[in-house]
Each structure stands twice: as structure tokens, then as C-alpha cells.
Design a protein around this motif. Structure first.
Motif, short mmCIF file in Angstrom:
data_model
loop_
_atom_site.label_atom_id
_atom_site.label_comp_id
_atom_site.label_asym_id
_atom_site.label_seq_id
_atom_site.Cartn_x
_atom_site.Cartn_y
_atom_site.Cartn_z
N ARG A 47 99.50 38.66 -12.96
CA ARG A 47 99.66 37.78 -11.79
C ARG A 47 100.70 38.35 -10.82
NH1 ARG A 47 98.84 33.88 -15.91
NH2 ARG A 47 101.08 33.60 -16.30
N ARG A 48 101.80 38.85 -11.36
CA ARG A 48 102.84 39.43 -10.52
C ARG A 48 102.30 40.63 -9.74
NH1 ARG A 48 105.88 39.18 -15.47
NH2 ARG A 48 105.91 41.46 -15.56
N GLU A 49 101.65 41.51 -10.45
CA GLU A 49 101.14 42.74 -9.82
C GLU A 49 100.12 42.41 -8.73
OE1 GLU A 49 98.73 46.80 -11.11
OE2 GLU A 49 99.71 45.57 -12.63
N ALA A 53 100.89 43.04 -4.65
CA ALA A 53 100.01 44.01 -4.01
C ALA A 53 99.46 43.51 -2.68
CB ALA A 53 98.86 44.37 -4.94
N LEU A 54 99.52 42.20 -2.45
CA LEU A 54 99.04 41.63 -1.19
C LEU A 54 100.04 41.82 -0.06
CD1 LEU A 54 97.62 38.24 -2.55
CD2 LEU A 54 96.35 40.34 -2.06
N TRP A 55 101.31 42.11 -0.40
CA TRP A 55 102.34 42.21 0.62
C TRP A 55 102.18 43.50 1.42
CZ3 TRP A 55 107.61 39.64 0.29
CH2 TRP A 55 107.51 38.41 -0.37
N ASN A 56 102.31 43.39 2.73
CA ASN A 56 102.19 44.59 3.57
C ASN A 56 103.41 45.49 3.40
OD1 ASN A 56 103.30 42.22 5.06
ND2 ASN A 56 103.67 43.70 6.71
N ALA A 57 103.15 46.78 3.36
CA ALA A 57 104.20 47.77 3.10
C ALA A 57 105.30 47.72 4.16
CB ALA A 57 103.59 49.17 3.02
N GLY A 58 104.92 47.43 5.40
CA GLY A 58 105.92 47.40 6.46
C GLY A 58 106.95 46.31 6.24
N ASP A 129 98.88 37.51 7.63
CA ASP A 129 97.93 37.98 6.62
C ASP A 129 98.38 37.77 5.18
OD1 ASP A 129 96.37 38.90 8.75
OD2 ASP A 129 97.25 40.90 8.67
N VAL A 130 99.68 37.61 4.94
CA VAL A 130 100.17 37.50 3.56
C VAL A 130 100.58 36.06 3.25
CG1 VAL A 130 101.80 38.38 1.85
CG2 VAL A 130 100.94 39.90 3.64
N HIS A 131 101.62 35.59 3.89
CA HIS A 131 102.07 34.20 3.72
C HIS A 131 102.51 33.63 5.05
CE1 HIS A 131 101.71 34.01 -0.57
NE2 HIS A 131 102.54 35.01 -0.78
#
Length: 227
Positions: A47-49, A53-58, A129-131
Motif C-alpha cells: 500500500r505504501r509503495e 508512486a502516485l506522487w509527482n517527482a517535481g 493530479d495527486v491530492h
């Protein structure tokens, strides 16, 4: 990693919403598509991974210390149904060993806030796009607030045309300082079209102090682990 007590977590979430309910497999269709595999995952590590992984790298580069927190201290990520819609609850181990939750709201609820051009692109992408809001402690604390709750200081003070006397002491009008977060008290983190993109104004009792957004947001989010 230590386990999360569901009753303890539900008690912590009542700061945000009444009767929070964990989303089960049967209700997964109500979640954003990328979240559904979190429901079906059988282990916290998965679940953590999946969630991180949804978080944008920037955005992760913008807040490197908090990115390390997600890597090293994230205990679990639990999908919930709340009065504000679906949310992912990130349970993090604080400095004293206790659990601290962050609530990450459904990106489908995103509404473009005022002064959108003043938001750096990584923060725009994260909110869109993420939260659509990622907070802890209270509804605007220790992370980017929900866009619909991003108000100007003038609106917060019920003076939509400007706080009386404000312009005598500040170069930036209270109508052009948008609170995007807080420390849970009287310190507000504000973006403004009158600041360079990438800067945030720290506002405390009328004092306006422009700083680097990434540095200050990173510090704010990691501060929460000391409380």
C-alpha cells in the motif's frame, strides 16, 4: 514497521470528519482508479509503495526532507470514505514513536484556486493530479490545503475588500495574499501574484516575510513529526 490500530486512526481522523469509514474491496469503485489497487493490497508495504508512486517527482524534489519521511517513516496508507469524499490517510511515525496522519484528498475534487499562476508547476501538478489537499492536524495545517479552502487573508478576516489599515504596513495587499497552509496556529503560508513564482509569504500577526516556498513547505511538513 509498527501496525496501525484502526480505532486509534479513526479517533485521529475525527479532527476532519465524522464517522470515517475504511473503504473495502466492495466500495473500491468509488475511489479514483489509481487508488483501487491500494484497497486490494494485502500488506502495508504494498500500500505504501503504490500510494507514494502516485506522487509527482517535481513535488518530491520540492520537499526533499518530507520525501525522506515517506520513504523511511510511512507506516501505512489507508483509503477512507469521509464527509468530504474519498481520502487516502498516510500514517507516519513521529519522532516520539506515535502515529501522525496526513489526509490526502481525492484529486477529482480539485477546483482551481485564486492566483493559480502564482503556484509553481510541481505544486500545481500535485494538487490537480495527486491530492487536492494534503493536511495534518487540522484542515489547513502542515501541508497544502484543499484548494476550496485557500482563502485570501482579507476573506479570512471577513473584509473581502481589504483588511483596514493593512496596506499601511505591508507592500502586499491582504486581498492578494492567499493562504495555502498554516502551522495549525497563527502562522500562515501565503502565495501572491505580487511575489516571484517559487516564493511564499510567511505571515504572522501582520508581518509578511517572503521566503523560498520549497524550503518553507518542507520545514512545515516535517515539523509535524515533532508534535
Amino acid at each position: 514497521m509498527d501496525d496501525v490500530d484502526p480505532a486509534e486512526l479513526a479517533d485521529m481522523l475525527r479532527d476532519w470528519t465524522s464517522d470515517p469509514v475504511v473503504v473495502g474491496v466492495d466500495d473500491a469503485a468509488h475511489l479514483p482508479g489509481p487508488w483501487r489497487s491500494i484497497v486490494t493490497a494485502t500488506a502495508p508495504a504494498e500500500r505504501r509503495e503504490t500510494a507514494v508512486a502516485l506522487w509527482n517527482a517535481g513535488f518530491l524534489r520540492l520537499v526533499p526532507r518530507f520525501a525522506a519521511v515517506l520513504r523511511d517513516r510511512l507506516v501505512d496508507v489507508v483509503p477512507y470514505r469521509t464527509a468530504d469524499g474519498p481520502a487516502l490517510v498516510y500514517v507516519v511515525r513521529a519522532d516520539d514513536g506515535h502515529h501522525v496522519p496526513w489526509v490526502g484528498y481525492d484529486p477529482r475534487t480539485f477546483e482551481q484556486p485564486q492566483f493559480w499562476a502564482a503556484f509553481p508547476e510541481p505544486l500545481q501538478e500535485f494538487l490537480r493530479d495527486v491530492h487536492a489537499g494534503f493536511v495534518s492536524g487540522e484542515r489547513t495545517g502542515f501541508g497544502p490545503a484543499r484548494p476550496e479552502q485557500m482563502l485570501t487573508l482579507a476573506e479570512m478576516a471577513d473584509y473581502p475588500d481589504g483588511i483596514p489599515g493593512w496596506d499601511e504596513d505591508s507592500d502586499i495587499s491582504s486581498t492578494r495574499l492567499l493562504r495555502i497552509s498554516s502551522d495549525g496556529g497563527l502562522l500562515f503560508y501565503c502565495l501572491s501574484p505580487d511575489l516571484p513564482t517559487g516564493e511564499v509569504a510567511l505571515v504572522y500577526e501582520g508581518d509578511v516575510d517572503p521566503r523560498d516556498l520549497g524550503t518553507e513547505l518542507d520545514e512545515l511538513m516535517t515539523q509535524r513529526l515533532q508534535r
